[in-house]
Design a protein around this motif. Sequence first.
Motif, mmCIF file in Angstrom:
data_model
loop_
_atom_site.group_PDB
_atom_site.id
_atom_site.type_symbol
_atom_site.label_atom_id
_atom_site.label_comp_id
_atom_site.label_asym_id
_atom_site.label_seq_id
_atom_site.Cartn_x
_atom_site.Cartn_y
_atom_site.Cartn_z
ATOM 1 N N LEU A 448 0.821 -1.208 0.000
ATOM 2 C CA LEU A 448 0.000 0.000 0.000
ATOM 3 C C LEU A 448 0.857 1.260 0.000
ATOM 4 C CD1 LEU A 448 -2.815 -1.023 2.522
ATOM 5 C CD2 LEU A 448 -2.959 -0.946 0.025
ATOM 6 N N VAL A 449 1.931 1.251 0.793
ATOM 7 C CA VAL A 449 2.807 2.428 0.854
ATOM 8 C C VAL A 449 3.514 2.637 -0.486
ATOM 9 C CG1 VAL A 449 4.894 3.375 1.925
ATOM 10 C CG2 VAL A 449 3.121 2.334 3.348
ATOM 11 N N LYS A 450 3.907 1.551 -1.127
ATOM 12 C CA LYS A 450 4.616 1.654 -2.403
ATOM 13 C C LYS A 450 3.697 2.096 -3.538
ATOM 14 C CE LYS A 450 7.290 -1.094 -5.720
ATOM 15 N NZ LYS A 450 7.852 -2.443 -6.022
ATOM 16 N N GLU A 451 2.480 1.523 -3.609
ATOM 17 C CA GLU A 451 1.601 1.755 -4.753
ATOM 18 C C GLU A 451 0.611 2.905 -4.558
ATOM 19 O OE1 GLU A 451 1.972 0.234 -7.584
ATOM 20 O OE2 GLU A 451 3.576 -1.090 -6.838
ATOM 21 N N HIS A 452 0.335 3.280 -3.318
ATOM 22 C CA HIS A 452 -0.698 4.294 -3.064
ATOM 23 C C HIS A 452 -0.191 5.369 -2.104
ATOM 24 C CE1 HIS A 452 -3.829 1.895 -5.096
ATOM 25 N NE2 HIS A 452 -3.179 0.853 -4.598
ATOM 26 N N GLU A 453 1.078 5.695 -2.231
ATOM 27 C CA GLU A 453 1.708 6.616 -1.279
ATOM 28 C C GLU A 453 1.006 7.972 -1.245
ATOM 29 O OE1 GLU A 453 6.033 8.756 -0.436
ATOM 30 O OE2 GLU A 453 5.851 7.150 -1.928
ATOM 31 N N SER A 454 0.704 8.526 -2.403
ATOM 32 C CA SER A 454 0.147 9.883 -2.423
ATOM 33 C C SER A 454 -1.218 9.946 -1.743
ATOM 34 C CB SER A 454 0.042 10.387 -3.867
ATOM 35 O OG SER A 454 -0.820 9.550 -4.631
ATOM 36 N N LYS A 455 -2.067 8.950 -2.000
ATOM 37 C CA LYS A 455 -3.390 8.943 -1.377
ATOM 38 C C LYS A 455 -3.286 8.712 0.123
ATOM 39 C CE LYS A 455 -6.169 7.636 -5.375
ATOM 40 N NZ LYS A 455 -7.131 6.676 -5.960
ATOM 41 N N LEU A 456 -2.359 7.871 0.528
ATOM 42 C CA LEU A 456 -2.174 7.632 1.961
ATOM 43 C C LEU A 456 -1.684 8.895 2.666
ATOM 44 C CD1 LEU A 456 -0.525 4.081 1.787
ATOM 45 C CD2 LEU A 456 -2.810 4.609 2.619
ATOM 46 N N ARG A 457 -0.797 9.635 1.995
ATOM 47 C CA ARG A 457 -0.283 10.858 2.610
ATOM 48 C C ARG A 457 -1.394 11.888 2.809
ATOM 49 N NH1 ARG A 457 5.094 11.326 3.106
ATOM 50 N NH2 ARG A 457 6.424 9.909 1.882
ATOM 51 N N THR A 458 -2.304 11.960 1.838
ATOM 52 C CA THR A 458 -3.352 12.987 1.927
ATOM 53 C C THR A 458 -4.477 12.589 2.873
ATOM 54 O OG1 THR A 458 -4.481 12.045 0.001
ATOM 55 C CG2 THR A 458 -2.893 13.812 -0.401
ATOM 56 N N THR A 459 -4.461 11.360 3.334
ATOM 57 C CA THR A 459 -5.523 10.922 4.255
ATOM 58 C C THR A 459 -4.958 10.572 5.625
ATOM 59 O OG1 THR A 459 -5.339 8.693 3.325
ATOM 60 C CG2 THR A 459 -7.077 10.111 2.454
ATOM 61 N N LEU A 460 -4.121 9.575 5.691
ATOM 62 C CA LEU A 460 -3.662 9.070 6.988
ATOM 63 C C LEU A 460 -2.775 10.060 7.724
ATOM 64 C CD1 LEU A 460 -2.858 5.339 6.136
ATOM 65 C CD2 LEU A 460 -4.951 6.324 7.048
ATOM 66 N N LEU A 461 -1.923 10.800 6.988
ATOM 67 C CA LEU A 461 -1.035 11.737 7.681
ATOM 68 C C LEU A 461 -1.751 13.014 8.103
ATOM 69 C CD1 LEU A 461 2.366 11.450 5.789
ATOM 70 C CD2 LEU A 461 1.602 10.338 7.885
ATOM 71 N N LYS A 462 -2.931 13.242 7.477
ATOM 72 C CA LYS A 462 -3.707 14.418 7.882
ATOM 73 C C LYS A 462 -4.600 14.103 9.068
ATOM 74 C CE LYS A 462 -3.950 17.068 3.597
ATOM 75 N NZ LYS A 462 -4.862 17.636 2.580
ATOM 76 N N GLU A 463 -5.084 12.872 9.090
ATOM 77 C CA GLU A 463 -6.027 12.497 10.151
ATOM 78 C C GLU A 463 -5.617 11.154 10.721
ATOM 79 O OE1 GLU A 463 -10.768 11.555 10.847
ATOM 80 O OE2 GLU A 463 -10.040 12.285 8.919
#
Length: 476
Positions: A448-463
């Motif tokens: 997930l971190v490798k393939e969907h990094e940008s989406k994870l950053r905009t969701t999980l790191l914000k909330e």
Amino acid sequence: MLNTEDILCKMLFAQLQSIGFFTESKSQPVLENFYGRWFEESQSILERHQFLKRTENGHVPTRSIGTMSELWKEWNEQKSDLLQDNNMKAMVTLVETALKALPDILTGKASATDILFPNSSMDLVEGVYKNNQVADYFNDVLADTLAAYLQERLKQEPEAKIRILEIGAGTGGTSAAVFQKLKAWQTHIKEYCYTDLSKAFLIHAENKYSPDNPYLTYKRFNVEEPASEQHIDPGSYDVVIAANVLHATKNIRQTLRNAKAVLKKNGLLLLNEISDHNIYSHLTFGLLEGWWLYEDPDLRIPGCPGLYPDTWKMVLESEGYRYVSFMAEQSHQLGQQIIAAESNGVVRQKKKTETEEDTGHLQIDAEKDHSQENASLIEQTAQFVKHTLAKSIKLSPERIHEDTTFEKYGIDSILQVNFIRELEKVTGDLPKTILFEHNNTKELVDYLVKEHESKLRTTLLKETKQPAKNEAPLQT
């Protein structure tokens, strides 16, 4: 039935042709895993019904079947009559659902489990095992046999407290009939252990049956493995029930040994099992992996995992079960059989050669040169996966370990749907095979971190998503 079999064969034939089989095309689809065995049996069925002829170069068509629209029209005409028969209604609906999706199932575009259990619902399948005259009859025969056992046991030991374990209870088709019969003996039931490989079925049963049956407990149990390795006390149950489940194992002898290990000496084994092979089962349950697990075809009904009654008797007696009896023997032509047998108390079990141990906590292995933000992303993704998995299977997040496979947590094909859907709320679309390709928390997080990094950053790191602290495990 003959006319119905004929139209089902036509539709099977047409759907196989639609993906390239039995046509003039030299290239044919490649079927993976157990679908190779399913396809071989499909050819045998079509050959028996004279749709195919075997030649030196393989099978060739022998009949013209018309267009697919013509076949669906013919099916719908017959279906309207079949749906008036409560004994056929559930199976007709199920087989139609499977036939419509058959090309997608065989080519890997859809999972048979998702088709037969849409949105993790048991509704399509449940009606096959109960609420129709044939299924209810055999479930009642098994329940009556159990009641007769209890009556006789309590004559000999009036203060007895009975422990019962059901293997592969599934949606509870047989269980419901048994629970109804047990009401007269409720004060004498110490425990009814409702088991299955799928945690989805355990959750379903807990919600549906717990309020009226206070003696129920729930555990995952694989009858292909020794009970002592699964937190189930060997030799502690008076009765073991298994309905339409033991056939779906690799080795029937080993399965019977493991079931016997759960029983006390003189304990009662009660089976509700298929007694024949038909095209309805082939086109529905035959599309599920469990149908083709068996590795002892010499004991099975040709083309399916079931055993004929005389084979059951032979195998049970050879494994130390005595007084093997067939209840409702005169009704075997209906496709089911009820078997009762008593354990002689001699248990044979494999010794475990390798022990798998959980690490006890989740470790995130980040590269040394990762920034603090990358490490935080990995941590938050891991917590998100743990929390999502824990919610799906009713387990506290603290008990999710990075190297333990999802299969060991009971994430089977049914629960996969909800688990993946929850992940997709953050990541967007994911491959339906993701849990097979990345089968534990660590592998899934890395992907997930490798393939969907940008989406994870905009969701999980914000909330930050906090795991639920008050979720209780399904059983202790």
